[in-house]
Design an enzyme around this catalytic site. Sequence first.
Site, mmCIF file in Angstrom:
data_model
loop_
_atom_site.group_PDB
_atom_site.id
_atom_site.type_symbol
_atom_site.label_atom_id
_atom_site.label_comp_id
_atom_site.label_asym_id
_atom_site.label_seq_id
_atom_site.Cartn_x
_atom_site.Cartn_y
_atom_site.Cartn_z
ATOM 1 C CE LYS A 1 -11.297 2.747 2.179
ATOM 2 N NZ LYS A 1 -10.718 3.838 2.948
ATOM 3 C CG HIS B 1 8.410 -29.264 0.920
ATOM 4 N ND1 HIS B 1 9.052 -30.419 0.527
ATOM 5 C CD2 HIS B 1 9.103 -28.776 1.980
ATOM 6 C CE1 HIS B 1 10.078 -30.629 1.333
ATOM 7 N NE2 HIS B 1 10.142 -29.648 2.217
ATOM 8 C CD GLU C 1 -3.305 0.053 2.060
ATOM 9 O OE1 GLU C 1 -4.364 -0.531 1.825
ATOM 10 O OE2 GLU C 1 -3.010 0.473 3.192
HETATM 11 O O1 PA5 Z 1 -2.917 1.966 5.890
HETATM 12 C C1 PA5 Z 1 -4.060 2.398 5.830
HETATM 13 O O2 PA5 Z 1 -4.327 3.577 6.047
HETATM 14 C C2 PA5 Z 1 -5.230 1.478 5.526
HETATM 15 O O3 PA5 Z 1 -4.854 0.230 5.117
HETATM 16 C C3 PA5 Z 1 -6.122 1.346 6.767
HETATM 17 O O4 PA5 Z 1 -5.391 0.790 7.828
HETATM 18 C C4 PA5 Z 1 -7.374 0.516 6.513
HETATM 19 O O5 PA5 Z 1 -8.033 0.931 5.350
HETATM 20 C C5 PA5 Z 1 -8.331 0.613 7.697
HETATM 21 O O6 PA5 Z 1 -8.677 1.957 7.918
HETATM 22 P P1 PA5 Z 1 -9.404 2.419 9.248
HETATM 23 O O7 PA5 Z 1 -8.448 2.299 10.369
HETATM 24 O O8 PA5 Z 1 -9.799 3.833 9.008
HETATM 25 O O9 PA5 Z 1 -10.576 1.526 9.438
#
Ligand code: PA5
Length: 460
Positions: A433, A319, A290
């Site tokens: 989203k 394996h 990410e």
């Molecule tokens: O790194 C990030 O910002 C995202 O992966 C969030 O952790 C994830 O989308 C969850 O978001 P939130 O904590 O707002 O529920």
Amino acid sequence: MAIQFDETNLSASMVGTEHGLTKQEVAAARTLALSALASFQKASEEKVYGFPDLPLERDIVKEILTYTANVRGSYDTVCVVGIGGSALGAWALDCGLRGPHPVQAPFSLKNPRLVILDNVDPVFIASAIQSMNPKKTLVVVIAKSGATAETCSTFLIVSNWLYSRIGKTAARRIAVVTSEGRGDLKTLAVREGYATFHLPENVGGRFSVLSAVGLLPAALVGFDIDALLKGAAQMNLLCWSNDLTKNIALRAALSHYLLLSKHNKPIQVAFPYSNQLWGMAFWFRQLWAESLGKAKTRAGEVVHVGQTPIAALGATDQHSQVQLYMEGPNDKVFSFWAVKKLSDTGEIPEKKLGLEGFDYLAGQNLAKLLDCERRATEAALTENSRPNCTYTLDRVDVLHIGMFFQLMEFQTAFLGEMLNINAFDQEGVELGKKFTFGLMGRKGFKDYKTRFAAYEAKRK
Ligand code: PA5
């Protein structure tokens, strides 16, 4: 030093000039590494990025320890509701410190179970709820944004279950971790009087394991969060050094930068040889993917850059995956995660059976076998010109896990600087989203419902 980074098998002298790094190439890129360090340091000092400061934040630790002291002994299960960066750190910690989930020690009021409800698979959620005793469960709901669909929907189910079983006292069995000044979760927490902990605004989800996001669940199941932060603070000292022999995060980031941009290695295999580090590999996968998978540079140039992280477990995946790694496309760099001293050696009985397939193993131990298997895989990959490096933790304990979290976060941030991308946003997940919000009827997302319908019509 308690974590070593060995990049010998990334060198051209070991894997050839097409796939490996020459001394000249690394020396020429030194300036880039130092300027990445300087720019990240400047931004951190200006408080643009907050994760480096987390190991030094004392107020939140006090708040968490006070709360934990009040509730401890009244629950045998901590049920975390959260997803992505709000779940993976707690899972990595639990896996690291108490072993992989299926083989953890029996749970009790003294050794509470950690149940992490991240996915909205209804079968999983129903089974998890069935497995919990409402009178002995503490719920921790975590969402930085305070509005993540998966977390909000699961929380509605879990809180309804809790209230329906234990009545109004449920409010005292729910804790919230969210942003201080925004989000519907915060509003709900105030309205219902839930114990609430905040994470700093300048700490992104996947960099938040050492904030209340990871610390609260960790403290509630009994981990030593002071030691966790102490390990991370020790790593900070190394990560701010401009001596590349000490700063392994910067050195590793530079190697990955060169392999990705000059040697066509768009895939990284994170290869722990320890079941305890398996959860950490999934935490790392999110962090690397990410943070570094981006369409544009900070200057707006379209680059579609990134390195796809794969989690593999040694020796198990020898394996399952190594055939591909040895003979498939040479497009990967392998990061082995080794442990110098495992907490058990797994002695193999000395008794011989008169059968060669067994007898050479008698009297040896599993720790040696696991170590030999890793070194053998490293050697085999190297002979096949597959670049690989090894991170070695002296032990898997809370101190080393704290160090490792911080090492990987710095490494990711440094590589983001070298690539000149914003490693701290995640624009790419927004569209999916918004489609989901449209499909689920959220106010303000009608346009996305229409756009989704156009997509479906096109498919037909
Ligand atoms: O790194 C990030 O910002 C995202 O992966 C969030 O952790 C994830 O989308 C969850 O978001 P939130 O904590 O707002 O529920």
